[in-house]
Design a protein around this motif. Structure first.
Motif, PDB file in Angstrom:
ATOM      1  N   VAL A  35       0.810  -1.219   0.000  1.00  0.00           N
ATOM      2  CA  VAL A  35       0.000   0.000   0.000  1.00  0.00           C
ATOM      3  C   VAL A  35       0.846   1.273   0.000  1.00  0.00           C
ATOM      4  O   VAL A  35       0.805   2.066  -0.950  1.00  0.00           O
ATOM      5  N   LEU A  36       1.605   1.520   1.049  1.00  0.00           N
ATOM      6  CA  LEU A  36       2.312   2.790   1.162  1.00  0.00           C
ATOM      7  C   LEU A  36       3.414   2.951   0.115  1.00  0.00           C
ATOM      8  O   LEU A  36       3.506   4.019  -0.522  1.00  0.00           O
ATOM      9  N   PRO A  37       4.263   1.925  -0.118  1.00  0.00           N
ATOM     10  CA  PRO A  37       5.271   2.090  -1.178  1.00  0.00           C
ATOM     11  C   PRO A  37       4.664   2.363  -2.552  1.00  0.00           C
ATOM     12  O   PRO A  37       5.180   3.175  -3.317  1.00  0.00           O
ATOM     13  N   THR A  38       3.552   1.679  -2.868  1.00  0.00           N
ATOM     14  CA  THR A  38       2.915   1.913  -4.163  1.00  0.00           C
ATOM     15  C   THR A  38       2.333   3.315  -4.232  1.00  0.00           C
ATOM     16  O   THR A  38       2.450   4.005  -5.251  1.00  0.00           O
ATOM     17  N   LEU A  39       1.717   3.752  -3.128  1.00  0.00           N
ATOM     18  CA  LEU A  39       1.163   5.104  -3.087  1.00  0.00           C
ATOM     19  C   LEU A  39       2.260   6.150  -3.296  1.00  0.00           C
ATOM     20  O   LEU A  39       2.103   7.085  -4.084  1.00  0.00           O
ATOM     21  N   LEU A  40       3.386   5.981  -2.606  1.00  0.00           N
ATOM     22  CA  LEU A  40       4.487   6.931  -2.748  1.00  0.00           C
ATOM     23  C   LEU A  40       5.098   6.870  -4.143  1.00  0.00           C
ATOM     24  O   LEU A  40       5.482   7.894  -4.715  1.00  0.00           O
ATOM     25  N   ARG A  41       5.181   5.663  -4.703  1.00  0.00           N
ATOM     26  CA  ARG A  41       5.733   5.512  -6.053  1.00  0.00           C
ATOM     27  C   ARG A  41       4.872   6.225  -7.075  1.00  0.00           C
ATOM     28  O   ARG A  41       5.376   6.894  -7.979  1.00  0.00           O
ATOM     29  N   LEU A  42       3.558   6.106  -6.945  1.00  0.00           N
ATOM     30  CA  LEU A  42       2.652   6.757  -7.887  1.00  0.00           C
ATOM     31  C   LEU A  42       2.619   8.269  -7.665  1.00  0.00           C
ATOM     32  O   LEU A  42       2.450   9.043  -8.609  1.00  0.00           O
ATOM     33  N   ALA A  43       2.763   8.684  -6.409  1.00  0.00           N
ATOM     34  CA  ALA A  43       2.695  10.113  -6.101  1.00  0.00           C
ATOM     35  C   ALA A  43       3.975  10.845  -6.469  1.00  0.00           C
ATOM     36  O   ALA A  43       3.950  12.059  -6.709  1.00  0.00           O
ATOM     37  N   ALA A  44       5.104  10.129  -6.515  1.00  0.00           N
ATOM     38  CA  ALA A  44       6.398  10.784  -6.740  1.00  0.00           C
ATOM     39  C   ALA A  44       6.432  11.647  -7.996  1.00  0.00           C
ATOM     40  O   ALA A  44       6.898  12.790  -7.951  1.00  0.00           O
TER      41      ALA A  44
END
Length: 472
Positions: A35-44
């Motif tokens: 969840v969080l790594p994917t969210l940060l990856r997409l938000a970057a």
């Protein structure tokens, strides 16, 4: 958590894992990635989007401030309306497009996703026509109500007429860009926006002050510096969605408008558009109230409140990832995972906005010195940031939960919560000024209270969202 979501299995059902048309790798990442790594990856990549909005917010004020106070004040009258067009298409109606496309791809309905892109294009043209007509006809009256007079009003109209006349480029770029974001591709739209703003910053000084054969256009030059790059960016987005590179395609041959597809976008997009309009109109209304204390108070508030326009693209950077991830998982029936994504994203946005608010509350000159050397404007802007800055953590949480509600396919509650915020901020502000005799500090405190209410109401709304019943 509701009984339905608690009983929902943690993994996707078989139909979501292997839909009739296999999802692209990006869609699988949204459904299965941590969840969080994917969210940060997409938000970057959307950090670029943030930089783009910061460029629009700061450099126009910086350049026009060099002309004089009238030009800066005039642009400040028009600026909330320009941001209204940018944000209602980027994070209002645009989020409706992202949510609809993400839910279609999550359910494995790729042809429907393509049809939604065509309907997004039609909506972009319609929105541009509505914005341009309303603002070109209404700007003189609106700007006078906001306090525009004489040279200040003339500068406001010079800037606004060009910017509003070119609204079609902004609308097409942002709505089609959000269709791409619904596939999980956050980079393309962000890169195009940054390129537009880089060109805007590069050409605006020449258009404003004149250079070589280019005459000095003053505030109108800032408008042309915005319109020209966004028109080019819209052509780039059209080319991409017509190419084989895109997961979803913009097809015109055989495409027929269907109300059911418009409705799928509008059920999230209309409340989102109205919500964003409320956010921008609140700045207009509160600027008018602050203006009762004098022009320095109006400019001081407007310059301080410009920081809130930076909070919104920060939220948007994470929010587009939230909409794509929550919408895809909600469409695939992974309701528990969608809720975990929702709260992880909203809390992250609150932490970032709260940190910025704490910094400017302690050192307000870091922000105010960018716009004006007038000591009274700086003093009132600093007072605003000291009082309202600590409440930015609530503003950030509310912005995050706004995108969560769009991912769920429900936007009416978020719109209502923001309307309540505006009513409390304006109503309590007027009461503090005229009935309680609390002065400008009481008015600023009412604004901070409105942010806290906004977050509390939206948290209650999101907690009450129920997972849909499965057939059988």
């Amino acid at each position: 958590m509701t009984q339905q979501s608690a009983s929902a299995p943690s993994g996707p059902p078989a139909s979501a894992k292997v839909p009739p048309t296999s999802p692209a790798a990006r869609t699988k990442l949204l459904l299965e990635g941590p969840v969080l790594p994917t969210l940060l990856r997409l938000a970057a990549p959307n950090v670029l989007n943030l930089l783009a909005f910061v460029g629009v917010i700061t450099f126009d004020g910086f350049f026009l401030g060099r002309i004089g106070t009238d030009a800066l004040a005039g642009a400040s009258l028009a600026f909330p309306w320009v941001m209204l067009i940018l944000q209602t298409t980027n994070s209002g109606m645009g989020a409706g497009v992202s949510s609809a496309v993400a839910r279609a791809l999550g359910a494995g309905r790729c042809e429907r996703a393509d049809d939604l892109v065509f309907h997004a294009f039609l909506l972009a043209i319609a929105l541009a026509a509505a914005f341009s007509t309303a603002m070109l006809l209404g700007s003189p009256v609106i700007f006078r109500w906001m306090g525009g007079r004489d040279e200040m009003l003339a500068d406001a109209l010079a800037y606004a007429n060009v910017a509003f006349g070119g609204a079609v480029g902004i609308c097409v770029l942002n709505l089609l860009g959000n269709a791409v974001r619904g596939t999980g591709n956050m980079s393309l739209h962000a890169c195009v926006l940054v390129a537009c703003v880089v060109v805007h910053i590069a050409i605006s000084p020449a258009l404003i002050f004149g250079w070589g054969p280019i005459p000095a256009l003053g505030p109108a030059g800032a408008g042309w510096g915005l319109v020209i790059p966004f028109a080019g960016g819209s052509l780039v987005m059209l080319w991409y969605l017509r190419s084989p590179r895109s997961i979803v395609r913009l097809r015109f041959r055989g495409a027929v408008p269907r109300w059911e597809l418009f409705a799928d976008i509008l059920k999230v997009g209309v409340p989102g558009l109205v919500n964003t309009a409320i956010t921008n109109l609140s700045v207009v209304l509160l600027t008018g109230i602050a203006g009762q204390f004098g022009p320095e108070a109006a400019i001081g508030y407007a310059m301080g409140a410009r920081l809130e326009y930076i909070m919104q693209p920060i939220a948007f950077g994470f929010g587009t990832a939230i909409v794509a991830m929550v919408g895809t998982n909600w469409g695939a029936g992974q309701h528990g995972r969608a809720r975990r994504i929702a709260w992880a994203g909203a809390i992250t946005i609150a932490a970032v906005c709260g940190t910025i608010g704490a910094v400017v509350a302690l050192w307000p000159s870091l922000w105010m010195s960018l716009f004006s050397d007038d000591p009274e404007v700086a003093r009132l802007g600093a007072l605003y940031l000291r009082i309202v800055g600590p409440a930015y953590v609530c503003f950030g949480l509310a912005l995050g939960l706004f995108f969560v509600s769009q991912g769920f396919g429900r936007g009416f509650g978020a719109m209502s919560a923001n309307a309540a915020r505006l009513l409390v901020s304006a109503g309590a502000g007027l009461a503090a000024v005229y009935w309680l005799d609390l002065g400008i500090a009481g008015f600023f405190t009412a604004i901070a209270t409105g942010f806290a209410l906004y977050a509390a109401v939206l948290a209650c709304i999101v907690l009450r969202v129920r997972a849909p019943q499965r057939p059988g």
